[in-house]
Design a protein around this motif. Structure first.
Motif, PDB file in Angstrom:
ATOM      1  N   UNK A 178     -30.448  -0.060   4.564  1.00 41.56           N
ATOM      2  CA  UNK A 178     -31.048  -0.360   5.955  1.00 41.56           C
ATOM      3  C   UNK A 178     -31.996   0.855   6.544  1.00 41.56           C
ATOM      4  N   UNK A 179     -31.620   1.927   6.241  1.00 39.79           N
ATOM      5  CA  UNK A 179     -32.689   3.199   6.609  1.00 39.79           C
ATOM      6  C   UNK A 179     -33.804   2.891   6.061  1.00 39.79           C
ATOM      7  N   UNK A 227     -34.754   0.842   9.592  1.00 36.96           N
ATOM      8  CA  UNK A 227     -34.436   1.700  10.859  1.00 36.96           C
ATOM      9  C   UNK A 227     -35.162   3.030  10.409  1.00 36.96           C
ATOM     10  N   UNK A 228     -35.362   3.452   9.192  1.00 36.93           N
ATOM     11  CA  UNK A 228     -36.326   4.651   8.937  1.00 36.93           C
ATOM     12  C   UNK A 228     -37.698   4.356   9.272  1.00 36.93           C
ATOM     13  N   UNK A 229     -38.230   3.197   8.658  1.00 37.95           N
ATOM     14  CA  UNK A 229     -39.690   3.081   9.243  1.00 37.95           C
ATOM     15  C   UNK A 229     -39.828   2.971  10.776  1.00 37.95           C
ATOM     16  N   UNK A 230     -38.584   2.391  11.547  1.00 39.22           N
ATOM     17  CA  UNK A 230     -38.818   2.084  13.114  1.00 39.22           C
ATOM     18  C   UNK A 230     -38.908   3.384  13.860  1.00 39.22           C
ATOM     19  N   UNK A 231     -38.079   4.399  13.281  1.00 43.10           N
ATOM     20  CA  UNK A 231     -37.990   5.704  13.845  1.00 43.10           C
ATOM     21  C   UNK A 231     -39.081   6.541  13.541  1.00 43.10           C
ATOM     22  N   UNK A 257     -26.682  -0.860  12.349  1.00 45.25           N
ATOM     23  CA  UNK A 257     -27.936  -0.386  12.269  1.00 45.25           C
ATOM     24  C   UNK A 257     -27.904   1.039  12.874  1.00 45.25           C
ATOM     25  N   UNK A 258     -26.743   1.552  13.783  1.00 43.68           N
ATOM     26  CA  UNK A 258     -26.775   2.652  14.496  1.00 43.68           C
ATOM     27  C   UNK A 258     -26.305   3.801  13.214  1.00 43.68           C
ATOM     28  N   UNK A 259     -25.598   3.244  12.300  1.00 44.87           N
ATOM     29  CA  UNK A 259     -25.205   4.077  11.155  1.00 44.87           C
ATOM     30  C   UNK A 259     -25.983   4.263   9.945  1.00 44.87           C
ATOM     31  N   UNK A 260     -27.076   3.634   9.879  1.00 49.35           N
ATOM     32  CA  UNK A 260     -28.076   3.448   8.727  1.00 49.35           C
ATOM     33  C   UNK A 260     -28.228   4.724   8.493  1.00 49.35           C
ATOM     34  N   UNK A 274     -30.891   9.788   8.752  1.00 46.37           N
ATOM     35  CA  UNK A 274     -29.766   8.942   9.623  1.00 46.37           C
ATOM     36  C   UNK A 274     -30.125   8.748  10.843  1.00 46.37           C
ATOM     37  N   UNK A 275     -29.700   7.468  11.226  1.00 46.40           N
ATOM     38  CA  UNK A 275     -30.094   7.069  12.584  1.00 46.40           C
ATOM     39  C   UNK A 275     -29.358   7.833  13.484  1.00 46.40           C
ATOM     40  N   UNK A 276     -27.979   8.211  13.230  1.00 46.29           N
ATOM     41  CA  UNK A 276     -27.019   9.059  14.066  1.00 46.29           C
ATOM     42  C   UNK A 276     -27.643  10.611  14.244  1.00 46.29           C
TER      43      UNK A 276
END
Length: 405
Positions: free
Chosen positions: A125-126, A130-134, A168-171, A183-185
């Motif tokens: 997921x990261x 979520x990695x590319x998004x952040x 997603x929040x824990x990816x 990590x998103x967290x």
């Protein structure tokens, strides 16, 4: 006797009458809309929200809508001032579905959690979502204060398709060194929302104006020994005492008691069993002592001063993986019913962890306005703390999520 001709003629007249009535209703519809829009507060009835309203709903962070289709995948961004799009070339719909199915198998009730698969999905997921998004948003480092201080960046996720069942929040790669963890967290405070409009509505009523409510706790349901819980009633009793609200424990936790208590509830805590219906999310339910409380029953609820609905039950935030454009769950239904803040779970939760996490949260989210903190920020800090304690067991700490501003 010729029976077919009269029957056919009658059927034709009935069809003609239906067509006439439909044309009449269609002609009347624009005038009816105009009448409705003359009523104060209904000037935008049945119209899409204005861009200014969407930007206002996203103020203080970024809404990220994740699109998963056979024709391509990407992320739509909306902030208080801007909108953008990011293509996610490494994300494919078929791969997402396979990962989601593997994840659901890994957290399947009644079987030991497959923590290796869970960690693998979080890392995937990261890497692809979520990695590319952040990185696109510029969130590449860990803030050096607790989230409750209000200085962390905020992201509201709107997942679709297979992503609705994934955390997603824990990816992330949680085995990374703590100072540089991918990590998103460790980058943002995550919340979820079924839509931008729902987030805007929640934001408009997010200030607490009441202290009433109830805490449901059910250890046992008649004739269902397989649904026994150890800590549900002690959890609800402790929360009721903490918030000074009505405890609804065991045989007192009936449908009538809950439905009659909802209109005046600022706080609604449920410690019981829940079930997500993958085929019809509106039929997802909380298992009360005398029958289910369905998500669909909440859509017509009229709650006067709601604040927080905490669904300390299994799968209350799980979406429907087969409905690609839907993000409906029990948690989303409670927010659509009026609760600006909702906490739910994506899969079956450990009884002991559920009780401990709820007690920890209400230490900082409670009626004392002098020491109050927003539920989303508090949950983020608690989940990070549990992650550090149970890093190798993400099934214990990654299930709880927050809906709201």
């Amino acid at each position: 006797m010729d029976l077919e001709a009269p029957f056919g003629a009658s059927t034709g007249r009935q069809e003609d009458e239906r067509i006439r009535l439909r044309k009449q209703a269609a002609a009347r519809w624009p005038h009816l809309l105009e009448e409705i829009r003359q009523v104060p507060g209904f000037d935008r009835f049945a119209l899409p929200p204005l861009m200014s309203e969407l930007h206002e709903a996203a103020a203080g962070g970024t809404v990220v809508a994740l699109l998963v289709t056979e024709w391509g995948c990407g992320a739509l961004f909306l902030s208080g001032t801007d909108a953008d799009y990011l293509e996610l070339p490494a994300l494919a719909a078929q791969d997402a579905a396979e990962r989601a199915n593997a994840f659901l198998d890994a957290v399947r009730p009644g079987s030991p959690p497959d923590t290796a698969t869970i960690r693998g999905v979080l890392e995937w997921l990261w890497d692809v979502v979520t990695g590319p998004v952040l990185e696109k948003l510029g969130y590449t480092a860990t803030p050096n204060t607790p989230a409750v201080d209000g200085r962390w960046p905020r992201v509201w996720w709107i997942p679709t398709g297979a992503l609705t069942v994934l955390p997603l929040h824990a990816a992330g790669h949680h085995d990374d060194p703590s100072g540089s963890r991918r990590a998103v967290l460790d980058r943002v405070v995550s919340s979820y929302t079924p839509s931008v409009r729902a987030l805007g509505n929640a934001r408009s009523v997010a200030h607490r104006t009441g202290n009433g409510g109830f805490a449901v706790g059910i250890n046992d349901i008649p004739d269902r020994l397989d649904l026994h819980l150890e800590r549900a009633e002690p959890e609800a009793a402790a929360i009721a005492a903490r918030l000074q609200i009505q405890p609804l424990l065991g045989p007192d936790a009936t449908r009538q008691a809950v439905l009659s208590g909802l209109p005046g509830a600022a706080w609604a805590h449920f410690s019981c069993h829940g079930l997500a219906n993958q085929d019809d999310p509106s039929r997802s339910y909380l298992a009360l002592v005398d029958g289910p409380l369905y998500a669909a029953e909440l859509f017509n609820a009229r709650i006067e001063m709601p604040y927080l609905a905490y669904l300390s039950a299994c799968t209350t935030a799980m979406g429907a993986v087969r409905l690609l454009d839907e993000n409906i769950s029990l948690a989303a239904a409670f927010q659509l019913a009026g609760f600006p803040h909702v906490i739910g779970t994506l899969w079956t939760i450990n009884d002991w962890v559920a009780e401990r996490l709820a007690r920890d949260l209400y230490q900082l989210v409670h009626p004392d306005a002098a020491t109050w903190h927003s539920p989303g920020l508090v949950l983020h800090d608690i989940v990070r703390r549990y992650r550090d304690r149970f890093r190798d067991d993400p099934d214990l700490w990654a299930s709880h999520i927050h809906y709201g501003p």
